[in-house]
Design a protein around this motif. Sequence first.
Motif, PDB file in Angstrom:
ATOM      1  N   GLU A  66       0.865  -1.178   0.000  1.00 22.30           N
ATOM      2  CA  GLU A  66       0.000   0.000   0.000  1.00 22.30           C
ATOM      3  C   GLU A  66       0.901   1.228   0.000  1.00 22.30           C
ATOM      4  O   GLU A  66       1.766   1.382   0.868  1.00 22.30           O
ATOM      5  CB  GLU A  66      -0.905   0.015   1.233  1.00 22.30           C
ATOM      6  CG  GLU A  66      -1.831   1.218   1.250  1.00 22.30           C
ATOM      7  CD  GLU A  66      -2.570   1.361   2.561  1.00 22.30           C
ATOM      8  OE1 GLU A  66      -3.140   2.447   2.792  1.00 22.30           O
ATOM      9  OE2 GLU A  66      -2.561   0.409   3.366  1.00 22.30           O
ATOM     10  N   ASP A 212      -5.289   1.717  -0.893  1.00 28.11           N
ATOM     11  CA  ASP A 212      -5.872   1.573   0.443  1.00 28.11           C
ATOM     12  C   ASP A 212      -6.051   0.095   0.769  1.00 28.11           C
ATOM     13  O   ASP A 212      -5.811  -0.786  -0.052  1.00 28.11           O
ATOM     14  CB  ASP A 212      -7.197   2.324   0.572  1.00 28.11           C
ATOM     15  CG  ASP A 212      -8.265   1.819  -0.394  1.00 28.11           C
ATOM     16  OD1 ASP A 212      -8.123   0.687  -0.896  1.00 28.11           O
ATOM     17  OD2 ASP A 212      -9.232   2.556  -0.639  1.00 28.11           O
ATOM     18  N   GLU A 213      -6.503  -0.177   2.007  1.00 32.87           N
ATOM     19  CA  GLU A 213      -6.605  -1.555   2.478  1.00 32.87           C
ATOM     20  C   GLU A 213      -7.643  -2.355   1.690  1.00 32.87           C
ATOM     21  O   GLU A 213      -7.480  -3.543   1.461  1.00 32.87           O
ATOM     22  CB  GLU A 213      -6.979  -1.582   3.969  1.00 32.87           C
ATOM     23  CG  GLU A 213      -5.971  -0.905   4.878  1.00 32.87           C
ATOM     24  CD  GLU A 213      -6.351   0.554   5.132  1.00 32.87           C
ATOM     25  OE1 GLU A 213      -7.166   1.110   4.365  1.00 32.87           O
ATOM     26  OE2 GLU A 213      -5.814   1.148   6.083  1.00 32.87           O
ATOM     27  N   TYR A 217      -6.928  -5.883  -0.082  1.00 29.98           N
ATOM     28  CA  TYR A 217      -7.653  -7.115   0.216  1.00 29.98           C
ATOM     29  C   TYR A 217      -8.184  -7.754  -1.064  1.00 29.98           C
ATOM     30  O   TYR A 217      -8.075  -8.951  -1.276  1.00 29.98           O
ATOM     31  CB  TYR A 217      -8.810  -6.805   1.168  1.00 29.98           C
ATOM     32  CG  TYR A 217      -9.538  -8.039   1.655  1.00 29.98           C
ATOM     33  CD1 TYR A 217      -9.103  -8.721   2.776  1.00 29.98           C
ATOM     34  CD2 TYR A 217     -10.657  -8.514   0.991  1.00 29.98           C
ATOM     35  CE1 TYR A 217      -9.758  -9.846   3.216  1.00 29.98           C
ATOM     36  CE2 TYR A 217     -11.321  -9.638   1.423  1.00 29.98           C
ATOM     37  CZ  TYR A 217     -10.876 -10.299   2.553  1.00 29.98           C
ATOM     38  OH  TYR A 217     -11.524 -11.419   2.985  1.00 29.98           O
ATOM     39  N   ASN A 238      -4.938  -6.736  10.624  1.00 25.74           N
ATOM     40  CA  ASN A 238      -4.121  -5.531  10.451  1.00 25.74           C
ATOM     41  C   ASN A 238      -4.984  -4.283  10.328  1.00 25.74           C
ATOM     42  O   ASN A 238      -4.630  -3.213  10.835  1.00 25.74           O
ATOM     43  CB  ASN A 238      -3.238  -5.665   9.209  1.00 25.74           C
ATOM     44  CG  ASN A 238      -2.164  -6.719   9.396  1.00 25.74           C
ATOM     45  OD1 ASN A 238      -1.891  -7.135  10.513  1.00 25.74           O
ATOM     46  ND2 ASN A 238      -1.572  -7.158   8.297  1.00 25.74           N
ATOM     47  N   TYR A 239      -6.120  -4.438   9.648  1.00 28.18           N
ATOM     48  CA  TYR A 239      -6.998  -3.276   9.521  1.00 28.18           C
ATOM     49  C   TYR A 239      -7.548  -2.865  10.885  1.00 28.18           C
ATOM     50  O   TYR A 239      -7.617  -1.673  11.211  1.00 28.18           O
ATOM     51  CB  TYR A 239      -8.145  -3.556   8.551  1.00 28.18           C
ATOM     52  CG  TYR A 239      -9.049  -2.361   8.401  1.00 28.18           C
ATOM     53  CD1 TYR A 239      -8.677  -1.285   7.601  1.00 28.18           C
ATOM     54  CD2 TYR A 239     -10.245  -2.279   9.097  1.00 28.18           C
ATOM     55  CE1 TYR A 239      -9.481  -0.161   7.494  1.00 28.18           C
ATOM     56  CE2 TYR A 239     -11.059  -1.162   9.001  1.00 28.18           C
ATOM     57  CZ  TYR A 239     -10.669  -0.110   8.190  1.00 28.18           C
ATOM     58  OH  TYR A 239     -11.458   1.011   8.095  1.00 28.18           O
ATOM     59  N   SER A 242      -4.953  -1.044  12.719  1.00 28.49           N
ATOM     60  CA  SER A 242      -4.645   0.264  12.132  1.00 28.49           C
ATOM     61  C   SER A 242      -5.596   1.348  12.628  1.00 28.49           C
ATOM     62  O   SER A 242      -5.306   2.534  12.512  1.00 28.49           O
ATOM     63  CB  SER A 242      -4.707   0.182  10.602  1.00 28.49           C
ATOM     64  OG  SER A 242      -6.053   0.096  10.144  1.00 28.49           O
ATOM     65  N   ARG A 243      -6.754   0.926  13.174  1.00 34.70           N
ATOM     66  CA  ARG A 243      -7.719   1.904  13.692  1.00 34.70           C
ATOM     67  C   ARG A 243      -7.365   2.361  15.110  1.00 34.70           C
ATOM     68  O   ARG A 243      -7.958   3.308  15.622  1.00 34.70           O
ATOM     69  CB  ARG A 243      -9.133   1.309  13.729  1.00 34.70           C
ATOM     70  CG  ARG A 243      -9.700   0.794  12.414  1.00 34.70           C
ATOM     71  CD  ARG A 243      -9.832   1.891  11.393  1.00 34.70           C
ATOM     72  NE  ARG A 243      -8.646   1.960  10.533  1.00 34.70           N
ATOM     73  CZ  ARG A 243      -8.400   2.899   9.639  1.00 34.70           C
ATOM     74  NH1 ARG A 243      -9.243   3.891   9.487  1.00 34.70           N
ATOM     75  NH2 ARG A 243      -7.303   2.866   8.904  1.00 34.70           N
ATOM     76  N   ARG A 294     -14.760  -2.973   6.620  1.00 37.82           N
ATOM     77  CA  ARG A 294     -14.193  -1.627   6.681  1.00 37.82           C
ATOM     78  C   ARG A 294     -15.272  -0.577   6.892  1.00 37.82           C
ATOM     79  O   ARG A 294     -15.061   0.421   7.588  1.00 37.82           O
ATOM     80  CB  ARG A 294     -13.412  -1.317   5.407  1.00 37.82           C
ATOM     81  CG  ARG A 294     -12.532  -0.086   5.540  1.00 37.82           C
ATOM     82  CD  ARG A 294     -11.780   0.212   4.270  1.00 37.82           C
ATOM     83  NE  ARG A 294     -12.652   0.725   3.233  1.00 37.82           N
ATOM     84  CZ  ARG A 294     -12.228   1.407   2.168  1.00 37.82           C
ATOM     85  NH1 ARG A 294     -10.941   1.628   2.007  1.00 37.82           N
ATOM     86  NH2 ARG A 294     -13.065   1.831   1.258  1.00 37.82           N
TER      87      ARG A 294
END
Length: 568
Positions: A66, A212-213, A217, A238-239, A242-243, A294
């Motif tokens: 990314e 972006d993620e 994905y 991981n997402y 990341s938050r 997401r």
Amino acid sequence: MAKANLLDTNTANVVELIGNGRIFRVPPYQRDYSWGEEQWEDLWTDVTELVQKPDDKHYLGALVVEAKSDREFEIIDGQQRLATISLLALAIIARLQNLAARDIERDKNQERAQALRSIFLGQKDPASLIEASKLYLNENNNSFYQDYLIQLKSPLNPRGLEKSNKLLWTCFEYFSKQLSQLEFCEDGERLATLLSETIGRQLMFIRISVDDELNAYTVFETLNARGLELTSTDLLKNYMFSRISVKTDRDVLHRRWQSLIAKVTAPSFPEFLRYHLLTKYPKVRTQRLFKIFREQIKEPQDVFKLLDELEPRAEIYAALKDPTHGYWQETPSARPYILDFKLFRVRQMTPTLFAAWEKYSIEEFVKLLKLISIISFRYNVISDLNTNTLEPIYHEGAKNILDGSSTRASDSARDLRRIYVGDDKFKSDFSSFSVSGSGQSKKLVRYILAKLESHVSGIPRDPETDSGSIEHILPENPSQDWTIMFPEELWEQSIYRVGNLTLLEVNKNRDIGNKPYGEKVLVYPTSQYRLTQKVAEYAPEDWTPARLNARQISMANRALQIWRSDYA
């Protein structure tokens, strides 16, 4: 910050990949380094073969990143390969420094080592004069990588290293040993060429840069990763991490995540998450799982809210896959139906069972298990109908339980009636049902025959523990004697029909083998199994296609009584 295009794909060798000051970072909570000797040996073999073929290229697969800027990238998939190549580069640089220390072309080898270090590992910032690494590993590995490996310092106690750091160190030692065994191990120029040309320019990646993620994905789901690479579970995890920006919150999340994965297992987490979401949405395709995920998870509080929802369901999810789970020790009446789900290989009902476990009494929950077992046998096993129809209906069943519209198993029977195969179709499909007697299919045959035997004799037969074997009345390998009663052109389509199968004691089955029917039929009345005794009543003298059909229709009539909903 300048972003890359939505999807940018190009082929690049190692030098092109890491050149122009590019920096690659592994997300903090991505999995630790995990490659072992098998993967190291594969890479080393590729490299040594390329030495003999300087015009050849070798592709290491896709590197998905990314783009955080035009020079900084987060590794979505490929960290194991990139880290291993850096360790191989370190081993070569260390060897060049060792040659210099032994006064073998001291100045030249020192210069070679420094030049290669700048290209492959990192270089000093012209303003701060601080050496910046080209690769940053995750939070468990990065300190060891930067403070020891990059500095070519030996750890004080290698045996005491954490597992993944020990793998990093062992990998460096593995390549150091391989280098010492090369015929040109004392030749600094050839060692430098090995890194700068063979590794740097003949090893190739397909570099995929996303913005972006979500796109990461999507790309990941279409790739076949090589070796011990990232999984879709890693991407979802991981997402989530990341938050979270506060370290104490990340530590809490890490502990709760580990506990969750211990119950559902990492490979099963995407399925578990999808079934959780199916209690809310009528359709959740695997390809859209990350997008929905997401959309739901934007703020730190969303992460912990999701965990609050998932954690109670993790245990029942694990229990629905495991007939020996502790839940069923406390509720033994449920265990036969959990065994059925495992045998039938059905999972689509999970959202409804999530909801029922939370809202129904244990008695009503077990009644629902029985109902779904019967539905699954009729729909999935015997009639083999389209399973795409199931998830929206099981979603509806879950929704009605959760909003209070359904409060007992009889209400769920109403919700699920569209997938309850009617008697006429079930009887017709059972009358022609055929299944081979090997592997998982053998267990299914034993299950069906044991159920039929229990019904006809009144003696419970457990397909898991009953000692009987599966007897093929028309043998699996018929002799020509059988053509008198059973045309050879019908053998293949008849041998594995349920009407041709019965239970028989092992020793008797072995004795009659492939003998003609006239000899077999004398043994059947001596069996303990009533289902087998009745074969001689159906066909006292010969076994023909017509008699097989008649027996299977009789079995189908009995099956209608065995696999019938209490609410039909």
